[in-house]
Design a protein around this motif. Sequence first.
Motif, PDB file in Angstrom:
ATOM      1  N   VAL A 189       0.824  -1.215   0.000  1.00 19.31           N
ATOM      2  CA  VAL A 189       0.000   0.000   0.000  1.00 19.31           C
ATOM      3  C   VAL A 189       0.857   1.263   0.000  1.00 19.31           C
ATOM      4  CG1 VAL A 189      -1.926  -1.166   1.123  1.00 19.31           C
ATOM      5  CG2 VAL A 189      -0.256   0.050   2.539  1.00 19.31           C
ATOM      6  N   GLY A 190       2.168   1.097  -0.006  1.00 18.10           N
ATOM      7  CA  GLY A 190       3.050   2.226  -0.222  1.00 18.10           C
ATOM      8  C   GLY A 190       3.434   3.044   0.976  1.00 18.10           C
ATOM      9  N   VAL A 191       3.287   2.491   2.182  1.00 11.92           N
ATOM     10  CA  VAL A 191       3.658   3.269   3.368  1.00 11.92           C
ATOM     11  C   VAL A 191       5.003   2.852   3.950  1.00 11.92           C
ATOM     12  CG1 VAL A 191       1.272   3.790   3.964  1.00 11.92           C
ATOM     13  CG2 VAL A 191       2.345   1.756   4.919  1.00 11.92           C
ATOM     14  N   VAL A 192       5.579   1.774   3.436  1.00 11.94           N
ATOM     15  CA  VAL A 192       6.906   1.325   3.858  1.00 11.94           C
ATOM     16  C   VAL A 192       7.721   1.007   2.606  1.00 11.94           C
ATOM     17  CG1 VAL A 192       8.218  -0.531   4.973  1.00 11.94           C
ATOM     18  CG2 VAL A 192       6.237   0.445   6.119  1.00 11.94           C
ATOM     19  N   GLY A 193       8.957   1.466   2.598  1.00  9.42           N
ATOM     20  CA  GLY A 193       9.843   1.191   1.471  1.00  9.42           C
ATOM     21  C   GLY A 193      10.842   0.102   1.812  1.00  9.42           C
ATOM     22  N   ASN A 194      11.983   0.177   1.184  1.00 14.71           N
ATOM     23  CA  ASN A 194      13.052  -0.799   1.411  1.00 14.71           C
ATOM     24  C   ASN A 194      13.695  -0.530   2.767  1.00 14.71           C
ATOM     25  OD1 ASN A 194      15.387  -2.383   1.390  1.00 14.71           O
ATOM     26  ND2 ASN A 194      15.665  -2.144  -0.821  1.00 14.71           N
ATOM     27  N   LEU A 195      13.558  -1.462   3.685  1.00 19.19           N
ATOM     28  CA  LEU A 195      14.089  -1.280   5.040  1.00 19.19           C
ATOM     29  C   LEU A 195      15.601  -1.351   5.096  1.00 19.19           C
ATOM     30  CD1 LEU A 195      11.582  -3.436   7.143  1.00 19.19           C
ATOM     31  CD2 LEU A 195      11.597  -0.954   6.839  1.00 19.19           C
ATOM     32  N   THR A 196      16.240  -1.818   4.048  1.00 20.71           N
ATOM     33  CA  THR A 196      17.691  -2.019   4.084  1.00 20.71           C
ATOM     34  C   THR A 196      18.463  -0.818   3.562  1.00 20.71           C
ATOM     35  OG1 THR A 196      17.836  -3.033   1.881  1.00 20.71           O
ATOM     36  CG2 THR A 196      17.331  -4.481   3.732  1.00 20.71           C
ATOM     37  N   ILE A 197      17.760   0.249   3.150  1.00 20.54           N
ATOM     38  CA  ILE A 197      18.425   1.454   2.654  1.00 20.54           C
ATOM     39  C   ILE A 197      18.339   2.543   3.708  1.00 20.54           C
ATOM     40  CG2 ILE A 197      18.480   3.217   0.855  1.00 20.54           C
ATOM     41  CD1 ILE A 197      19.266   0.406  -0.071  1.00 20.54           C
ATOM     42  N   CYS A 198      19.504   3.041   4.131  1.00 20.51           N
ATOM     43  CA  CYS A 198      19.555   4.104   5.133  1.00 20.51           C
ATOM     44  C   CYS A 198      19.150   5.420   4.473  1.00 20.51           C
ATOM     45  CB  CYS A 198      20.962   4.202   5.714  1.00 20.51           C
ATOM     46  SG  CYS A 198      21.148   5.481   6.967  1.00 20.51           S
ATOM     47  N   THR A 199      18.179   6.100   5.054  1.00 21.39           N
ATOM     48  CA  THR A 199      17.668   7.322   4.433  1.00 21.39           C
ATOM     49  C   THR A 199      18.684   8.461   4.481  1.00 21.39           C
ATOM     50  OG1 THR A 199      16.629   7.969   6.531  1.00 21.39           O
ATOM     51  CG2 THR A 199      15.283   6.746   4.945  1.00 21.39           C
ATOM     52  N   ASN A 200      19.607   8.426   5.440  1.00 18.65           N
ATOM     53  CA  ASN A 200      20.603   9.493   5.556  1.00 18.65           C
ATOM     54  C   ASN A 200      21.656   9.413   4.454  1.00 18.65           C
ATOM     55  OD1 ASN A 200      19.181  10.013   7.829  1.00 18.65           O
ATOM     56  ND2 ASN A 200      20.913   9.964   9.247  1.00 18.65           N
ATOM     57  N   THR A 201      22.108   8.202   4.166  1.00 18.99           N
ATOM     58  CA  THR A 201      23.229   8.011   3.248  1.00 18.99           C
ATOM     59  C   THR A 201      22.829   7.394   1.916  1.00 18.99           C
ATOM     60  OG1 THR A 201      23.710   5.797   4.110  1.00 18.99           O
ATOM     61  CG2 THR A 201      24.742   7.672   5.239  1.00 18.99           C
ATOM     62  N   ARG A 202      21.611   6.828   1.834  1.00 16.98           N
ATOM     63  CA  ARG A 202      21.133   6.081   0.669  1.00 16.98           C
ATOM     64  C   ARG A 202      21.989   4.850   0.403  1.00 16.98           C
ATOM     65  NH1 ARG A 202      16.479   6.755   0.891  1.00 16.98           N
ATOM     66  NH2 ARG A 202      16.328   5.697  -1.126  1.00 16.98           N
ATOM     67  N   GLU A 203      22.688   4.396   1.418  1.00 17.44           N
ATOM     68  CA  GLU A 203      23.480   3.184   1.310  1.00 17.44           C
ATOM     69  C   GLU A 203      22.819   2.081   2.118  1.00 17.44           C
ATOM     70  OE1 GLU A 203      27.390   4.148   2.608  1.00 17.44           O
ATOM     71  OE2 GLU A 203      27.866   5.390   0.842  1.00 17.44           O
ATOM     72  N   LYS A 204      23.264   0.851   1.895  1.00 20.67           N
ATOM     73  CA  LYS A 204      22.667  -0.286   2.582  1.00 20.67           C
ATOM     74  C   LYS A 204      22.994  -0.235   4.068  1.00 20.67           C
ATOM     75  CE  LYS A 204      21.453  -4.942   1.292  1.00 20.67           C
ATOM     76  NZ  LYS A 204      21.606  -5.982   0.252  1.00 20.67           N
ATOM     77  N   VAL A 205      22.040  -0.662   4.893  1.00 25.16           N
ATOM     78  CA  VAL A 205      22.280  -0.690   6.340  1.00 25.16           C
ATOM     79  C   VAL A 205      23.371  -1.701   6.655  1.00 25.16           C
ATOM     80  CG1 VAL A 205      19.909   0.003   6.850  1.00 25.16           C
ATOM     81  CG2 VAL A 205      20.497  -2.424   6.778  1.00 25.16           C
ATOM     82  N   ILE A 206      24.038  -1.485   7.757  1.00 21.57           N
ATOM     83  CA  ILE A 206      25.146  -2.347   8.183  1.00 21.57           C
ATOM     84  C   ILE A 206      24.643  -3.268   9.275  1.00 21.57           C
ATOM     85  CG2 ILE A 206      27.462  -2.378   9.178  1.00 21.57           C
ATOM     86  CD1 ILE A 206      27.843   0.437   7.960  1.00 21.57           C
ATOM     87  N   ALA A 207      24.920  -4.541   9.147  1.00 18.33           N
ATOM     88  CA  ALA A 207      24.326  -5.565  10.018  1.00 18.33           C
ATOM     89  C   ALA A 207      24.568  -5.306  11.492  1.00 18.33           C
ATOM     90  CB  ALA A 207      24.838  -6.946   9.623  1.00 18.33           C
ATOM     91  N   ASP A 208      25.766  -4.855  11.873  1.00 14.62           N
ATOM     92  CA  ASP A 208      26.098  -4.728  13.299  1.00 14.62           C
ATOM     93  C   ASP A 208      25.862  -3.323  13.849  1.00 14.62           C
ATOM     94  OD1 ASP A 208      28.155  -3.451  12.028  1.00 14.62           O
ATOM     95  OD2 ASP A 208      29.770  -4.621  12.930  1.00 14.62           O
ATOM     96  N   GLN A 209      25.158  -2.481  13.106  1.00 13.69           N
ATOM     97  CA  GLN A 209      24.804  -1.168  13.618  1.00 13.69           C
ATOM     98  C   GLN A 209      23.320  -1.136  14.009  1.00 13.69           C
ATOM     99  OE1 GLN A 209      26.075   2.204  11.309  1.00 13.69           O
ATOM    100  NE2 GLN A 209      28.199   1.500  11.172  1.00 13.69           N
ATOM    101  N   ILE A 210      22.970  -0.116  14.808  1.00 13.72           N
ATOM    102  CA  ILE A 210      21.607  -0.012  15.322  1.00 13.72           C
ATOM    103  C   ILE A 210      20.880   1.131  14.610  1.00 13.72           C
ATOM    104  CG2 ILE A 210      20.171   0.293  17.380  1.00 13.72           C
ATOM    105  CD1 ILE A 210      21.842  -2.250  17.374  1.00 13.72           C
ATOM    106  N   TYR A 211      19.598   0.867  14.313  1.00 11.72           N
ATOM    107  CA  TYR A 211      18.792   1.820  13.552  1.00 11.72           C
ATOM    108  C   TYR A 211      17.418   1.980  14.191  1.00 11.72           C
ATOM    109  CZ  TYR A 211      22.276   0.933   9.895  1.00 11.72           C
ATOM    110  OH  TYR A 211      23.447   0.810   9.191  1.00 11.72           O
TER     111      TYR A 211
END
Length: 282
Positions: A189-211
């Motif tokens: 329904v378009g209210v959630v996007g790709n959870l693995t992309i960090c909105t600050n950097t537009r790069e993939k999230v890092i497994a051992d960091q906290i978000y």
Amino acid sequence: MGAETKIDSERDALAFAQMDALPIPSGPGVAKNPVTGRSRAKPSEKESRVSEQPGFVLHSYPYKETSLIVDVFSRDYGRVPVIAKGAKRPHSKLRSVLQSFQPLSVGWTGKSEVRTLTSAEWIGGLLPLERAALLCGFYLNELLVKFLARDDPHPALFNHYVSTLNQLAHGESAPIVLRKFELFLLKEVGVVGNLTICTNTREKVIADQIYVVDPERGARPVHPSDSTPWVSGKTLLDMEREEYADSITQMQSKLLMRFLLAYHLGGAPLNTRQILIDLMQL
């Protein structure tokens, strides 16, 4: 034409809209429901007659003395309200057919807000839901009613719903099955996007960091003052891949999805969800 067959579409639309749930947010391709003022996806021109459409009953309400208003989730037309004339009569064939979680072939006619059901046949293919799985099924239906605009097709979501019912009927882990469906629904329904992309950097999230996941923007690194659920990058990566074997992923995804659902529902309660929490700690 009898009084019951002559539907006041404006009145029925208003009555059904009051039963309806919260809209998906406004945006491109989204229009206002003229009855409720709510946002809803703008459908293509409604067809006056539809036949042999795969569908499921999400819920139904009595209408006058012998009929029902039924919320149908169809594969190609989305969520469609129909009136099932005479469905409450003792010898009506529709009484045993218009049940939740039964795969149906349905047809309807009309272009008003509430269409007229012309056919409904059981086509089988799914095991019945029992005990806890049945409660989970009603939870799925409540989510669909509250998140889907009427006449907004979601064929991929329909297929995912069928798969989810099948998994529940075969005794697969309910918490994992529900997490997958919840996320798929919010994405659809378009209210959630790709959870693995960090909105600050537009790069993939890092497994051992906290978000944290901002409901409007997506995942970003956590700040000490954040009160929303903290999740590891690994959890976000696991959720995107539908991998829930890790117990931490299960726990963090449960808290995250509760938060996202509550936010996008605007605080409206999920009645079946509370029952599941109480009984099963889902």
